[in-house]
Design an enzyme around this catalytic site. Structure first.
Site, PDB file in Angstrom:
ATOM      1  N   GLU A  67       0.854  -1.185   0.000  1.00 40.61           N
ATOM      2  CA  GLU A  67       0.000   0.000   0.000  1.00 40.61           C
ATOM      3  C   GLU A  67       0.896   1.244   0.000  1.00 40.61           C
ATOM      4  O   GLU A  67       1.746   1.374   0.869  1.00 40.61           O
ATOM      5  CB  GLU A  67      -0.903  -0.028   1.242  1.00 40.61           C
ATOM      6  CG  GLU A  67      -1.873  -1.201   1.211  1.00 40.61           C
ATOM      7  CD  GLU A  67      -2.257  -1.723   2.603  1.00 40.61           C
ATOM      8  OE1 GLU A  67      -2.094  -0.989   3.585  1.00 40.61           O
ATOM      9  OE2 GLU A  67      -2.717  -2.877   2.676  1.00 40.61           O
ATOM     10  N   GLU A 115      -3.863  -7.042   2.938  1.00 40.27           N
ATOM     11  CA  GLU A 115      -2.581  -7.555   3.438  1.00 40.27           C
ATOM     12  C   GLU A 115      -2.362  -9.038   3.133  1.00 40.27           C
ATOM     13  O   GLU A 115      -1.253  -9.462   2.800  1.00 40.27           O
ATOM     14  CB  GLU A 115      -2.457  -7.300   4.951  1.00 40.27           C
ATOM     15  CG  GLU A 115      -2.226  -5.833   5.327  1.00 40.27           C
ATOM     16  CD  GLU A 115      -3.472  -4.957   5.200  1.00 40.27           C
ATOM     17  OE1 GLU A 115      -4.578  -5.518   5.044  1.00 40.27           O
ATOM     18  OE2 GLU A 115      -3.347  -3.724   5.254  1.00 40.27           O
ATOM     19  N   HIS A 133      -1.986   2.286  16.621  1.00 41.65           N
ATOM     20  CA  HIS A 133      -0.918   3.138  16.050  1.00 41.65           C
ATOM     21  C   HIS A 133       0.047   3.484  17.142  1.00 41.65           C
ATOM     22  O   HIS A 133      -0.149   4.465  17.833  1.00 41.65           O
ATOM     23  CB  HIS A 133      -1.491   4.431  15.472  1.00 41.65           C
ATOM     24  CG  HIS A 133      -2.096   4.278  14.128  1.00 41.65           C
ATOM     25  ND1 HIS A 133      -1.351   4.304  12.999  1.00 41.65           N
ATOM     26  CD2 HIS A 133      -3.372   4.085  13.735  1.00 41.65           C
ATOM     27  CE1 HIS A 133      -2.141   4.164  11.937  1.00 41.65           C
ATOM     28  NE2 HIS A 133      -3.372   4.017  12.362  1.00 41.65           N
ATOM     29  N   ASP A 145       1.011  -3.111  12.932  1.00 36.70           N
ATOM     30  CA  ASP A 145      -0.321  -3.361  13.513  1.00 36.70           C
ATOM     31  C   ASP A 145      -1.228  -4.122  12.560  1.00 36.70           C
ATOM     32  O   ASP A 145      -2.133  -4.822  12.983  1.00 36.70           O
ATOM     33  CB  ASP A 145      -1.004  -2.036  13.844  1.00 36.70           C
ATOM     34  CG  ASP A 145      -0.070  -1.099  14.550  1.00 36.70           C
ATOM     35  OD1 ASP A 145      -0.281  -0.851  15.728  1.00 36.70           O
ATOM     36  OD2 ASP A 145       0.903  -0.636  13.916  1.00 36.70           O
ATOM     37  N   TYR A 146      -1.006  -3.962  11.263  1.00 39.22           N
ATOM     38  CA  TYR A 146      -1.915  -4.562  10.285  1.00 39.22           C
ATOM     39  C   TYR A 146      -1.367  -5.855   9.697  1.00 39.22           C
ATOM     40  O   TYR A 146      -1.954  -6.440   8.792  1.00 39.22           O
ATOM     41  CB  TYR A 146      -2.265  -3.526   9.209  1.00 39.22           C
ATOM     42  CG  TYR A 146      -2.770  -2.276   9.894  1.00 39.22           C
ATOM     43  CD1 TYR A 146      -3.923  -2.363  10.700  1.00 39.22           C
ATOM     44  CD2 TYR A 146      -2.072  -1.089   9.874  1.00 39.22           C
ATOM     45  CE1 TYR A 146      -4.358  -1.266  11.424  1.00 39.22           C
ATOM     46  CE2 TYR A 146      -2.512   0.016  10.592  1.00 39.22           C
ATOM     47  CZ  TYR A 146      -3.650  -0.078  11.366  1.00 39.22           C
ATOM     48  OH  TYR A 146      -4.081   0.986  12.096  1.00 39.22           O
TER      49      TYR A 146
END
Ligand SMILES: Cc1ncc(C[n+]2csc(CCOP(=O)(O)OP(=O)(O)O)c2C)c(N)n1
Ligand SMILES: [Mg+2]
Length: 740
Positions: free
Chosen positions: A492, A523, A590, A548-549
């Site tokens: 991304e 992802e 975050h 985090d993702y």
């Protein structure tokens, strides 16, 4: 007969031979399923899941499948594997018995359940074979739809090979991108998110992928009305259909028992995907499951009598037989005779597989027995040992546990006797010999193992500028791309703007949209692109925007990527680098640092946590010399800090599995990694004012960790250890403590 009639007759003869050959493969496959179920129910194998009811479409698929092509499928595909010559009857049963020998069970060396298929991409030394000379199947995994993300990458590799220059001069992996990646999935598994994510991504990327959906209206006991809107996957996928001037899919629907239509459909699909790189979906309807889902249950529990009756009538093999008779390919008597022949062949193959499985174990038993006989002759426990010998000999089908536990039982009795040493020796050599059959290849065992990489330090001179750290990583990537045409990166925001932190700034312009690419927000399939392309000789770097993702991709990393070498006994590899950024605790998402969760899920991968961008760049340079998959977590707050620009970009390496002592001290050892190290350094300076000297160790590499045991050496000096990180209590710091 005139010449024209002769030619026609000859063509019909050829056609007949081909059809009968197809039918024979399907019939043998069916007999394997029938006998396989019996082997499980009589206790010789633990579990069986077979391809009965799905044979005929797989014949059609195999006909369209060419050398260099790849399959990414699931447990129903035994007929396909037999049709491409990658699975014999004996090998089928070896897999069912879990024969721990890759030469007997070439699918996984007994490591996976039967029904998980694979071909060998690597030779005995772990080097690539010429994949364009063989038909390839990527190694199956059990989670439904888990084959989908990888399929995307397998297909995308063809697109890269067709459109990027200076790649694969020997045509080991591709001939001008003419290879199709063929996916298979069950109707019910299309309910998974991974299915839809992959379909959408393939439509965007326009890659040569042909997706077959084997539809038998059920997923174990659950009917299509609970699985799929409108009870039809092709109905709901219509929006993906390509129109003039749009991208999209070709969508084909065919009945699974209709042999001639299937052959035609698959030929058509192959042409569309191969020539034009347009993805195709084939919805294969009206399939059956004659023995139910697997050996764990019976389908009479959930199918109506009407459905069962329909399934008997529309059994694809029964239908193919009828069609052959109606078209004068064979008579009913001839086919009955052929059926009998197939049955015999399967029975023989099964017997051979069972002897091959059992004989080495019996041989091992004999070795122990002869040792025990001699131990008994000098022992006060003679009668006990003789009883053990006779019990062991009485086991008709021994397993290795029987041998080892007998040896140990006797050893306990003969402690202090002369027999003790011989038995101890037997047990330890037995372990050395047998254990690798079950545990080898968690990591690469070839010369590209991380241990063989030389450390090259970054070089600086008096003029080396001090710059924003993101420039170190960017310029290092620039060198990597210039030197290695097979490297590509995608994620991304990775393309046009050169990633969110501009570590790839300007590189798309320089190396093109295929090598430095933007990807959709997806992802799991970004990961899958990486896995599939790495399995076809490219060196992809899959970028996950923030740590985090990574969880969206963690399942596919854990189930597919991390286990690949292990589950194929070193016959396939995917040297994928996953790049992400994280740490620094600023909120729930975050940005956290859930490293414990990650390292426990990813055994089989390297997990690297560089404290700055020079270290990170060194890891990328090192990883490109290995053939193992890895995750690199850059420090999110490190891009704008200042670092000195090394002179040897693209060359210096950060060693994997080695810690670095970044401050020496005698009073306490502090072990940490990533962003916390800077805080610890500040604290160490303050403590120094009070006369406390802190030794700081940067772990840098969590998997593997500290293979030289330097932390213990430090601890021996300071006698105190503090482990610090940003993970939850009991997370990565507990792992580090356990390792130390
Ligand atoms: C993620 C996941 N959930 C559940 C299972 C258990 N399971 C194995 S096969 C299956 C049904 C699949 O049905 P379908 O996709 O229609 O394939 P079929 O067996 O009918 O050919 C389920 C639920 C699994 N293997 N993986
Ligand atoms: Mg199904």
């Amino acid at each position: 007969m005139n010449q024209a009639e002769k030619t026609q007759a000859l063509t019909f003869e050829d056609f007949k031979i081909e059809v009968i050959n197809d039918y024979t493969i399907a019939r043998i496959s069916r007999e394997c399923s029938l006998l396989g179920r019996r082997e499980v129910l009589t206790g010789k194998a633990k579990f069986g899941i077979f391809g009965d009811g799905k044979e005929v479409p797989q014949l059609a698929l195999a006909k369209a499948f060419k050398n260099g092509d790849f399959r990414s499928g699931y447990y129903r595909d035994q007929t396909f594997m037999m049709a491409i010559g990658a699975l014999s009857v004996q090998q089928f049963f070896a897999g069912l018995y879990g024969h721990a020998d890759i030469n007997e069970d070439p699918m996984s060396g007994g490591r996976q359940m039967g029904g998980h298929f694979a071909t060998h991409s690597l030779d005995e030394n772990g080097n690539w074979k010429k994949l364009t000379d063989q038909k390839n199947s990527s190694a199956d995994i059990s989670p439904t739809a888990g084959q989908m993300p990888r399929l995307l990458g397998l297909a995308q590799a063809s697109k890269i090979y067709r459109n990027v220059d200076n790649l694969d001069k020997d045509q080991k992996f591709s001939v001008k991108g003419n290879e199709v990646a063929w996916g298979t999935i069950g109707n019910a598994s299309t309910s998974e998110g991974l299915f839809f994510e992959t379909i959408n991504a393939a439509g965007v990327l326009q890659v040569p992928m042909v997706m077959s959906i084997w539809d038998d209206m059920y997923g174990i006991s659950v009917h299509a009305r609970h699985q799929t809107t409108k009870e039809s996957i092709s109905e709901i996928l219509k929006g993906f259909q390509k129109e003039e001037d749009t991208n999209g899919f070709e969508l084909l629907v065919v009945k699974g028992w209709d042999y001639p239509s299937l052959v035609e459909t698959y030929e058509k699909a192959s042409k569309i995907a191969r020539e034009n790189h347009i993805p195709v979906i084939i919805h294969v309807k009206e399939l059956t499951q004659p023995q139910g889902h697997s050996t764990s249950g019976s389908h009479e529990r959930y199918k109506t009598p009407e459905r069962l009756e329909w399934e008997t009538k529309y059994d694809c093999l029964a239908q193919m037989k009828q069609w052959m008779i109606a078209n004068n390919v064979a008579t009913s008597e001839e086919l009955d005779e052929l059926d009998e022949k197939c049955k015999k062949e399967v029975l023989e193959g099964k017997k051979a597989a069972w002897s091959a499985y059992l004989n080495p174990i019996k041989e091992e038993r004999n070795q122990l027995v002869s040792i025990l006989v001699s131990v008994a002759s000098n022992s006060v426990n003679k009668s006990f040992i003789e009883q053990q010998i006779s019990d062991l000999n009485a086991i008709k089908e021994p397993i290795r546990k029987d041998i080892l536990s007998t040896a140990r039982k006797v050893l306990r009795k003969v402690i202090g006797e002369p027999g003790q040493e011989v038995l101890k020796e037997f047990i330890s050599t037995y372990f050395d010999k047998i254990q690798p059959k079950y545990s080898a290849f968690t990591y690469s065992e070839g010369d590209k193992n991380y241990k063989n990489i030389q450390e090259i330090k970054p070089i600086y001179d008096d003029n080396s500028p001090i710059v924003d750290a993101r420039l170190v990583i960017r310029d290092n990537f620039d060198q990597i791309f210039a030197k290695n045409p097979e490297v590509l990166i995608f994620g991304e925001d990775s393309g046009y703007i050169g990633d969110v932190n501009q570590g790839l700034e300007g590189l798309q312009e320089k190396y093109g949209e295929l090598r430095v690419a933007d990807a959709g927000i997806r992802e799991a399939t970004i990961l899958g692109q990486g896995i599939g392309m790495a399995m076809r000789g490219l060196r992809p770097i899959a970028e996950i925007q923030y740590l985090d993702y990574l969880l969206y991709a963690l399942q596919i990393m854990s189930d597919d990527l991390a286990t690949l070498q292990y589950r194929t006994h070193g016959k396939q590899k995917a040297p994928l680098i996953v790049r992400t950024r994280g740490h620094r605790l600023e909120g729930i998402w975050h940005s956290g640092s859930p490293m414990g969760m990650i390292i426990h899920a990813l055994r089989g991968m390297h997990v690297l946590v560089p404290r700055n961008m020079t270290k990170a760049a060194g890891f990328y340079n090192a990883l490109l010399q290995t053939d193992e998959p890895a995750l690199v977590v850059e420090c999110l707050n490190g891009y704008r800090l200042k670092e000195k620009m090394p002179n040897n970009l693209g060359e210096f390496t950060t060693p994997i599995g080695v810690v670095e002592t970044i401050r020496e001290g005698k009073d306490i050892t502090v072990l940490s990694y990533g962003s916390t190290l800077r805080i610890i350094q500040q604290a160490a300076n303050e403590l120094s004012e009070y006369g406390i000297e802190v030794e700081i160790i940067d772990a840098q590499s969590l998997l593997p960790f500290d293979t030289n045991h330097d932390t213990v050496k430090s601890l021996q000096k300071t006698n105190r250890l503090l482990v610090i990180d940003e993970d939850v209590p009991g997370g990565a710091s507990s792992y580090l403590l356990q390792q130390v």
